[in-house]
Design a protein around this motif. Structure first.
Motif, mmCIF file in Angstrom:
data_model
loop_
_atom_site.group_PDB
_atom_site.id
_atom_site.type_symbol
_atom_site.label_atom_id
_atom_site.label_comp_id
_atom_site.label_asym_id
_atom_site.label_seq_id
_atom_site.Cartn_x
_atom_site.Cartn_y
_atom_site.Cartn_z
ATOM 1 N N GLU A 188 0.837 -1.209 0.000
ATOM 2 C CA GLU A 188 0.000 0.000 0.000
ATOM 3 C C GLU A 188 0.871 1.257 0.000
ATOM 4 O O GLU A 188 0.457 2.309 -0.461
ATOM 5 C CB GLU A 188 -0.925 0.010 1.223
ATOM 6 N N ASP A 189 2.087 1.114 0.515
ATOM 7 C CA ASP A 189 2.969 2.270 0.603
ATOM 8 C C ASP A 189 3.609 2.648 -0.725
ATOM 9 O O ASP A 189 4.301 3.671 -0.812
ATOM 10 C CB ASP A 189 4.029 2.026 1.695
ATOM 11 N N VAL A 190 3.399 1.808 -1.757
ATOM 12 C CA VAL A 190 3.750 2.224 -3.116
ATOM 13 C C VAL A 190 2.508 2.213 -4.014
ATOM 14 O O VAL A 190 2.605 2.349 -5.232
ATOM 15 C CB VAL A 190 4.860 1.338 -3.747
ATOM 16 N N LEU A 191 1.340 2.016 -3.418
ATOM 17 C CA LEU A 191 0.086 2.041 -4.192
ATOM 18 C C LEU A 191 -0.717 3.278 -3.796
ATOM 19 O O LEU A 191 -0.591 4.323 -4.422
ATOM 20 C CB LEU A 191 -0.697 0.745 -3.971
ATOM 21 N N THR A 197 6.086 12.232 -1.316
ATOM 22 C CA THR A 197 6.609 12.734 -2.591
ATOM 23 C C THR A 197 7.212 11.584 -3.396
ATOM 24 O O THR A 197 7.604 10.559 -2.835
ATOM 25 C CB THR A 197 7.700 13.804 -2.336
ATOM 26 N N PRO A 198 7.276 11.754 -4.729
ATOM 27 C CA PRO A 198 7.787 10.674 -5.587
ATOM 28 C C PRO A 198 9.168 10.160 -5.183
ATOM 29 O O PRO A 198 9.415 8.959 -5.262
ATOM 30 C CB PRO A 198 7.832 11.313 -6.979
ATOM 31 N N ASP A 199 10.044 11.045 -4.718
ATOM 32 C CA ASP A 199 11.373 10.535 -4.346
ATOM 33 C C ASP A 199 11.291 9.555 -3.172
ATOM 34 O O ASP A 199 12.112 8.671 -3.043
ATOM 35 C CB ASP A 199 12.344 11.678 -4.042
ATOM 36 N N VAL A 200 10.273 9.732 -2.334
ATOM 37 C CA VAL A 200 10.102 8.817 -1.194
ATOM 38 C C VAL A 200 9.567 7.470 -1.662
ATOM 39 O O VAL A 200 10.146 6.422 -1.367
ATOM 40 C CB VAL A 200 9.176 9.417 -0.105
ATOM 41 N N TRP A 201 8.437 7.463 -2.402
ATOM 42 C CA TRP A 201 7.916 6.143 -2.819
ATOM 43 C C TRP A 201 8.822 5.458 -3.828
ATOM 44 O O TRP A 201 8.912 4.242 -3.880
ATOM 45 C CB TRP A 201 6.453 6.187 -3.266
ATOM 46 N N GLU A 202 9.523 6.267 -4.606
ATOM 47 C CA GLU A 202 10.405 5.704 -5.631
ATOM 48 C C GLU A 202 11.455 4.766 -5.031
ATOM 49 O O GLU A 202 11.750 3.709 -5.594
ATOM 50 C CB GLU A 202 11.057 6.870 -6.392
ATOM 51 N N LYS A 203 11.999 5.127 -3.885
ATOM 52 C CA LYS A 203 13.048 4.248 -3.342
ATOM 53 C C LYS A 203 12.498 3.094 -2.507
ATOM 54 O O LYS A 203 13.245 2.217 -2.092
ATOM 55 C CB LYS A 203 14.110 5.041 -2.570
#
Ligand code: AMP
Ligand code: MG
Length: 371
Positions: free
Chosen positions: A140-143, A152-158
């Motif tokens: 869920e933390d990337v959905l 922010t995208p830099d957070v979910w991206e990694k």
């Protein structure tokens, strides 16, 4: 149940497994890949897996009790109405509830929000011997976190790499991981939500958030595709399961879990006491009547074992006949190895039972001459 026509044409693990190239737009959500029959046969086949699944689960549990460190983690993801709850209910309902640890993840609590996203997940992992089921998960933390821009995208991206590393560590320490992504079609989801509205007994499942979430369908499809592409690893594979037919998704998941547990091959732990000694000691505390009943019970078990043994032999012979025709030496050798193993297991069980029978008969005879 039709014996030959209704079954798996292929291992659903091979058919449903996600890789880097998975394209969600091409997945037919009302398809039933690999299953040669229909709904009725599918339900029957699922049910038929119950005994094996529950024996394998019990072996895993026993192994854990004896100090083993293995467990199985089943991650279930899918949009609203995809059938996540049903998987837990129907598939894991077939095994001893004691051996299953079910955890659902909703929006993080204020306490959970203070921690790293994996914090609450680590606390919910299955103990050795257990089958852990996650209804929603760290994914869920990337959905939702990505689609709703909770970070922010830099957070979910990694997070994808973090998740892969986390899961690889888990596998390293004895947890087998299988992940199921239930995919429903847009229409099917709409109809299922409508049913929840129409039925007062389903209102509790409906959330005011369901329609706003449904409006973000495309963004979710994209986010799911990235999850499957980036986190389906050798260590922790994703299976993308068409979920418009609930009977199919349950059947496929039942089969994949069964095959996974067969491969884990959990063993009954050996004990450090001698059953024969203990049996003699216990028998001494039984009345003559009870001892006689116990012997009759063993007799019935012997009869059943004889019948089972005959069946194993017949099935083995039949399997050998089936592969003999296609002159595939590998398949033939495999069938022979399976046959030898089945026969050896049946023979060993029979020797054990006969020994038990003999001991009981002797104990009873001693008792009767003493009485
Ligand atoms: P349900 O499974 O229908 O009870 O809904 C649970 C809700 O919690 C869903 O809307 C999820 O998107 C939400 N949820 C689960 N995990 C998270 C998370 N890590 N961050 C934000 N929302 C979440
Ligand atoms: Mg919901």
């Amino acid at each position: 149940m039709g014996k030959h026509e209704d079954s798996w044409s292929d291992d659903p693990r091979d058919l449903l497994r996600a890789d880097e190239s998975v394209a969600l737009s091409t997945i037919e959500r009302d398809a039933t890949p690999g299953w040669t029959g229909g709904k009725k046969a599918g339900k029957g086949f699922s049910r038929g897996r119950g005994d094996l699944l529950s024996e394998l689960q019990e072996r895993l549990f026993a192994e854990g009790r004896a100090g083993g460190d293995r467990s199985l983690l089943v991650v279930v993801q899918g949009l609203d109405t995809a059938g996540k709850g049903g998987v837990a209910r129907h598939v894991l309902g077939m095994v001893d509830p004691q051996g299953v640890a079910l955890r659902s993840f909703g929006a993080p609590s204020p306490e959970e929000q203070k921690h790293h996203f994996l914090w609450r997940i680590k606390k919910a992992l299955p103990e050795p011997g257990l089958i852990g089921v996650f209804d929603r998960s760290h994914y869920e933390d990337v959905l939702v976190a990505r689609v709703d821009e909770l970070v922010t995208p830099d957070v979910w991206e990694k997070r994808y790499d973090e998740i892969n590393a986390f899961e690889a560590d888990l596998v390293e320490s004895g947890t087998t991981i299988v992940k199921f992504g239930l995919v429903v079609s847009h229409d099917e989801q709409g109809e299922r939500l409508m049913k929840r509205l129409d039925r007062p007994d389903k209102h509790w499942k409906y959330s005011a958030n369901d329609i706003p979430t449904r409006r973000k369908w495309d963004a979710y499809q994209e986010a799911y595709a990235d999850v499957f592409r980036r986190t389906s690893t050798e260590a922790a594979p994703w299976y993308v399961v068409p979920a418009d037919h609930k009977w199919y998704s349950r059947l496929a998941i039942t089969e994949i879990l069964t095959q996974t547990l067969i491969e884990m091959d959990p063993e009954w732990p050996s004990v450090d006491w001698d059953p024969e000694e203990e049996r003699a000691e216990l028998a001494a505390t039984l009345s003559t009547r009870a001892l006689r009943r116990s012997l009759r019970d063993t007799d019935r078990q012997v009869e059943k074992a004889v019948a089972d043994d005959r069946q194993v032999r017949e099935e083995a012979a039949q399997a050998r006949e089936e592969v003999a025709g296609d002159s595939d030496p590998v398949a033939e050798a495999e069938a022979e190895a399976r046959e030898a193993e089945a026969l050896a297991t049946a023979a060993a069980a029979m020797v054990d039972l006969r020994r038990t029978r003999r001991q009981k008969a002797e104990l009873l005879e001693e008792r009767e001459t003493a009485d």
